[in-house]
Design an enzyme around this catalytic site. Structure first.
Site, mmCIF file in Angstrom:
data_model
loop_
_atom_site.group_PDB
_atom_site.id
_atom_site.type_symbol
_atom_site.label_atom_id
_atom_site.label_comp_id
_atom_site.label_asym_id
_atom_site.label_seq_id
_atom_site.Cartn_x
_atom_site.Cartn_y
_atom_site.Cartn_z
ATOM 1 N N GLY A 58 -9.692 -3.880 -1.632
ATOM 2 C CA GLY A 58 -10.578 -4.890 -1.053
ATOM 3 C C GLY A 58 -12.029 -4.638 -1.418
ATOM 4 O O GLY A 58 -12.787 -5.573 -1.723
ATOM 5 N N ASP A 95 0.813 -1.208 0.000
ATOM 6 C CA ASP A 95 0.000 0.000 0.000
ATOM 7 C C ASP A 95 0.851 1.263 0.000
ATOM 8 O O ASP A 95 0.640 2.173 -0.802
ATOM 9 C CB ASP A 95 -0.921 -0.014 1.222
ATOM 10 C CG ASP A 95 -1.680 1.284 1.392
ATOM 11 O OD1 ASP A 95 -2.824 1.371 0.933
ATOM 12 O OD2 ASP A 95 -1.120 2.232 2.000
ATOM 13 N N VAL A 137 -5.158 2.418 -0.160
ATOM 14 C CA VAL A 137 -5.126 1.646 -1.409
ATOM 15 C C VAL A 137 -5.550 0.203 -1.147
ATOM 16 O O VAL A 137 -6.323 -0.387 -1.910
ATOM 17 C CB VAL A 137 -3.735 1.704 -2.069
ATOM 18 C CG1 VAL A 137 -3.685 0.812 -3.305
ATOM 19 C CG2 VAL A 137 -3.385 3.142 -2.447
ATOM 20 N N ASP A 138 -5.070 -0.372 -0.063
ATOM 21 C CA ASP A 138 -5.507 -1.715 0.318
ATOM 22 C C ASP A 138 -7.010 -1.745 0.562
ATOM 23 O O ASP A 138 -7.709 -2.665 0.121
ATOM 24 C CB ASP A 138 -4.780 -2.166 1.591
ATOM 25 C CG ASP A 138 -3.458 -2.842 1.308
ATOM 26 O OD1 ASP A 138 -3.228 -3.258 0.162
ATOM 27 O OD2 ASP A 138 -2.642 -2.955 2.241
ATOM 28 N N VAL A 139 -7.522 -0.751 1.297
ATOM 29 C CA VAL A 139 -8.944 -0.716 1.616
ATOM 30 C C VAL A 139 -9.784 -0.634 0.345
ATOM 31 O O VAL A 139 -10.749 -1.393 0.157
ATOM 32 C CB VAL A 139 -9.259 0.471 2.553
ATOM 33 C CG1 VAL A 139 -10.770 0.665 2.693
ATOM 34 C CG2 VAL A 139 -8.632 0.250 3.926
#
Length: 397
Positions: free
Chosen positions: A174, A141, A169-171
């Site tokens: 997902g 991220d 970015v990860d959130v």
């Protein structure tokens, strides 16, 4: 049991860290049965990401792994791969965030799925996608915030680039993965077949540039740093009242006229420097400075009351604790309590989507490592105690 919209859907979660586990948790919140497969002895990396720890469990892990059952499985050995194959054949969705080629190496290539699990929706979450010069690189991220340009547009104008306060970015990856899985499940209703879905941190981070990317692609204007301000709308930032900070977001001319009146300066609406949004963007520092000076004449609560009374979007800058303790948070059930087998009552974030007829639900606490290994092997694969004991002796589970 669940009445959620995904009731009867089985998900195999091979992911770790954040993007994948968040995707699988959202599917679980919607009613899917989620089996989280973890390496024996270590589990998901985030089980060790602390402090803080609660009852020996990292708060980070607890935040994105509810509504799942944990099965430990050594996927690097044939016996573990054989168990995974049987689980996949019974599943509807498989999510992984392995490096490109890992599942193929273990025998789960496209041909295997076509022959053994043609209805399974496969979601692959990678750093950079399956093609292109960066495809083989792992994704992080923080690095993607830097490479995508997101970091370059965060921070004060005279300061350096700044990352977001969470792994945004990860959130978002997902969430996009969850959205794509749901679309593929819907397509399966029509075609009868599963398909492979790809999402990557790289593509997500570029998509997150939205209007800033449009400014460059359509008009050749690169992004800049505006602190808490907006590149194309003014006034739209944070200001100082007598006792603290607040945010004001003016979206149209009518709102600016009303805001100017509340602040005691109706003449601003007729000043050619401020009479249109384009003019205010040109004179950003001047109008923001004038508003900041006017707000210092009273306290935050007084200004919020006055501004909201005439329809001006505004709000107090809360701490995380203040936001989570807000009565509206409670009213919207955005904090829930679930019983954890080690911790006991565990408070965690609630579910941000509500269904009127098929409610989402928090049904199970984040699992301890391998908590459901025996249960899954017995009930779903029909293995007896001797077979399970042999798997444990051979370090397969």
């Amino acid at each position: 049991m669940t009445d959620g919209p995904l009731a009867g859907t089985r998900v195999i979660d091979l992911t770790r860290i954040l993007a994948g586990p968040l995707c699988a948790m959202m599917l679980g919140d919607m009613g899917a049965e989620v089996i989280k497969i973890e390496p024996p002895g270590s589990g998901d990396d985030t089980r060790r990401w602390g402090p803080p720890f609660v009852g020996g469990e990292a708060a980070y892990f607890l935040g994105v792994n509810r509504n799942k059952r944990s099965l430990t499985l050594n996927l690097s050995v044939p016996a573990g791969q054989s168990i995974l194959a049987r689980l996949i054949e019974q599943a509807d969705v498989l999510i992984d965030n392995f490096k490109i080629g890992t599942l193929d190496k273990w025998g789960f290539a496209d041909e295997w799925f076509a022959a053994n699990a043609p209805r399974v929706v496969r979601c692959s979450i990678t750093g950079y996608g399956s093609s292109g010069p960066k495809a083989s690189l792992p994704g992080y991220d923080f690095i993607l915030q830097a490479e995508s340009g997101l970091m370059s547009i965060c921070g004060e104008p005279d300061g350096g680039p700044t990352k977001y306060g969470v792994a945004i970015v990860d959130v978002c990856t997902g969430m996009l993965a969850c959205n794509a899985v749901l679309a593929a499940l819907n397509a399966r209703q029509r075609t009868g077949a599963g398909q492979k879905v790809e999402v990557s941190l790289y593509e997500t981070s570029l998509a997150m540039l939205v209007n800033v990317a449009a400014n460059y692609l359509a008009a050749g204007r690169g992004g800049g740093r505006y602190g808490n301000g907006h590149p194309s709308i003014v006034p739209y930032t944070t200001y100082h009242a007598a006792d603290g900070m607040m945010a004001i977001a003016i979206g149209n001319e009518a709102q600016f006229v009303k805001c100017a009146g509340v602040l005691g300066h109706p003449e601003w609406a007729h000043d050619e420097r401020f009479s249109s949004n384009a003019a205010r963007v040109e004179h950003r520092k001047l109008i923001d400075g004038l508003i900041d000076a006017a707000l210092k004449a009273d306290v935050t609560d007084a200004w919020l009351t006055k501004l909201k009374a005439v329809g001006i979007p505004c709000g107090r800058i809360n701490s995380v604790a203040q936001a989570l303790d807000d009565p509206h948070t409670d009213a919207r059930r955005m904090v829930e309590t679930v019983d954890h087998p080690v911790i006991g009552p565990l408070r965690m974030l609630g579910i941000p989507f509500k269904f009127s007829a098929t409610p989402a639900s928090v049904r199970g606490a984040p699992p301890t490592l391998g908590q459901h290994t025996v249960e899954i092997l017995q009930r779903q694969l029909g293995l007896d105690a001797a077979a399970i004991s042999a798997l444990r002796e051979n370090k397969v589970i």
